[in-house]
Design a protein around this motif. Structure first.
Motif, PDB file in Angstrom:
ATOM      1  N   MET A 254      -3.592  -8.212  -3.650  1.00  0.00           N
ATOM      2  CA  MET A 254      -2.330  -8.488  -2.978  1.00  0.00           C
ATOM      3  C   MET A 254      -2.159  -9.991  -2.876  1.00  0.00           C
TER       4      MET A 254
ATOM      5  N   SER B  56       2.172  -4.717   6.450  1.00  0.00           N
ATOM      6  CA  SER B  56       2.021  -4.384   5.038  1.00  0.00           C
ATOM      7  C   SER B  56       0.593  -4.702   4.577  1.00  0.00           C
ATOM      8  N   HIS B  57       0.054  -5.825   5.065  1.00  0.00           N
ATOM      9  CA  HIS B  57      -1.351  -6.151   4.758  1.00  0.00           C
ATOM     10  C   HIS B  57      -2.284  -5.100   5.352  1.00  0.00           C
TER      11      HIS B  57
ATOM     12  N   HIS C 158      -2.207  -2.029   3.307  1.00  0.00           N
ATOM     13  CA  HIS C 158      -2.921  -2.320   2.069  1.00  0.00           C
ATOM     14  C   HIS C 158      -4.433  -2.155   2.267  1.00  0.00           C
TER      15      HIS C 158
ATOM     16  N   GLU D  96      -7.644   0.132  -1.318  1.00  0.00           N
ATOM     17  CA  GLU D  96      -7.567  -0.080  -2.765  1.00  0.00           C
ATOM     18  C   GLU D  96      -8.520  -1.172  -3.236  1.00  0.00           C
TER      19      GLU D  96
END
Lengths: 327, 140
Positions: free
Chosen positions: A227, A251-252, A255, A260
């Motif tokens: 990212m 959003s972080h 993530h 992932e």
């Protein structure tokens, strides 16, 4: 022991006085703190920890205040740990971050604690992680750690939080600053505050340029999982962009939670390992130099014009029980 | 290392003159204390709530508005309401001798008027805290 059970019980009952006192215990290295932490540790790990770091005057406190407001608008609770520098000469400190947050004082969903960095030099105080653990066990949804104003290379915040926000503002350097190694690399989110001022657009472009040229932190995860830190424009003063900032942080978080790149638990455990190493290092340092006479030994060896390296080998040899290395 | 004296310096009420409060904050800082400066226009509730959240040992108030006879008792009451009766409450400002005496009789320990040497204030706070810590007078 009675103290300990009482204060833990009060913490779990939502008593902010108990929360404040436990943080003081951590800060003052009170002998009761380790056992208290043991009692509350099962409840640690639920809060999302956000670090706000950046140079002095970039607007960290104002931004933290704005973030608190945005979080409260979503009906979540939040604790703030605001670190300010201590004097290297007197040990005193002027803790002034609350001034930017005073309207939050009466809100029961918000807890603000100022902390002097004392003998630490990495942008946080030694007790920062402990304080976060106590706030976490109290039950806050989010915790914001605001570092002292940092220069180019204070990274302790990286080990203490889940999402690092690096705050910059226009007028503090050209595009090459944005390409330097150091602070910008630790950012999960880059925030250009004071976006209402001249030069903000330029800074955003410079940062985005610099990010495009950068190799991902974990090259193995390049591609699908990696990212690139988003660049968010805010004006804490005008209350603009704060929801965007919160969204970038979330959003972080998503993530990391998707795992992932690496399992979130594994990332957090890595930070705990670093914390243990730090505590062991501190204790060793204390034990070594407190009363064992090593300082006097060093002094007398140096008098015989032996180099600092030879003296160090001598000391290590006697502590670790191995014979000094022969070059 | 070890324990440091934590002091809240604040200005309650409608009084915009903060030079004195800032001076005291800087002096206590230079005497090795950790000073939480809360700025202007604080209500007694805000001051007490900040004292609670920050777990301070001392609250020092600067009042130049003439409202000291109202504000000091109210801050004291708000502190006690939160179980902070042990916090050392002190302050200063333009306060007449009679008022000072009256407030001190009500348990505000000591007030400092204009002309006080700043080091005396710091020394007094330190002495008081050393005494209290030695006697373990700080409840949980």
């Amino acid at each position: 022991m009675q103290d300990l059970l009482e204060i833990v019980e009060r913490l779990f009952a939502g008593d902010r006085g108990a929360l404040a006192r436990l943080i003081s215990w951590a800060e003052n290295r009170d002998s009761r703190f380790p056992a208290a932490l043991g009692q509350i540790y099962p409840r640690v790990g639920r809060a999302w920890r956000i670090g706000i770091t950046g140079p002095p005057g970039a607007g960290k406190s104002s931004l933290t205040n704005g973030l608190v407001q945005a979080v409260r608008a979503r009906d979540e609770t939040i604790a703030v740990l605001a670190i300010d520098p201590s004097s290297p000469f007197t040990g005193g400190a002027l803790l002034g971050d609350r001034i930017r947050m005073e309207e939050r004082t009466q809100d029961k969903g918000v807890y603000i604690r100022s902390m002097a960095q004392r003998e630490s030099h990495g942008g946080l105080a030694r007790a920062s992680s402990d304080a976060c653990d106590v706030m976490d066990a109290f039950g806050f949804d989010r915790i914001v750690v605001e570092t002292v104003g940092v220069g180019q290379a204070e990274y302790d915040v990286m080990g203490a939080v889940d999402t690092v926000v690096v705050v910059l503002c226009p007028g503090a350097g050209d595009g090459i600053q944005a390409m330097k190694a150091g602070l910008l690399e630790v950012a999960d989110v880059l925030c250009v505050n004071k976006s209402d001022l001249d030069g903000a657009d330029r800074l955003i472009l410079d940062l985005e340029d610099a990010l495009r040229l950068r190799r991902p932190r974990d090259p193995a995860a390049a591609g699908a999982g990696a990212m690139t830190p988003p660049v968010v424009a805010t004006s804490a003063h005008e209350a603009e962009g704060l929801d965007d900032l919160l969204e970038a942080i979330d959003s972080h978080r998503r993530h990391l939670e998707r795992g992932e790149v690496e399992d979130l638990e594994k990332i957090r455990r890595g930070k705990r390992i670093a914390q243990v190493r730090r505590v062991v290092g501190e204790r060793l340092e204390e034990e070594l130099w407190s009363s064992s006479g090593h300082t006097a030994t060093v002094d007398s060896l140096l008098e015989k014009s032996i180099t600092p390296y030879d003296v160090a080998e001598e000391i290590l040899g006697s502590v670790l029980g191995v014979s000094p290395k022969t070059p | 290392m070890g324990r440091r004296i934590r002091v809240l310096v604040g200005k309650p009420g409608l009084d915009g003159h903060d030079r004195g409060a800032k001076t005291i904050a800087a002096v206590l800082r230079d005497h090795g204390m950790e000073v939480i400066y809360t700025g202007l226009h604080q209500t007694p509730e805000m001051i007490a709530e900040t004292a609670l959240q920050e777990d301070v040992d001392v609250v020092g108030l600067s009042i130049l508005s003439g409202a000291h006879m109202t504000l000091f008792p109210r801050v004291r009451a708000e502190l006690e309401k939160r179980g902070l009766g042990h916090v050392l409450l002190t302050g200063g400002g333009i306060i007449s001798k009679e008022d000072m005496q009256a407030l001190e009789e009500h348990g505000y320990v000591q007030l400092f008027g204009p002309g006080t040497a700043t080091d005396d204030i710091a020394d007094w706070i330190r002495e008081e805290m050393v005494k209290r810590w030695k006697n373990e007078e700080i409840p949980l």
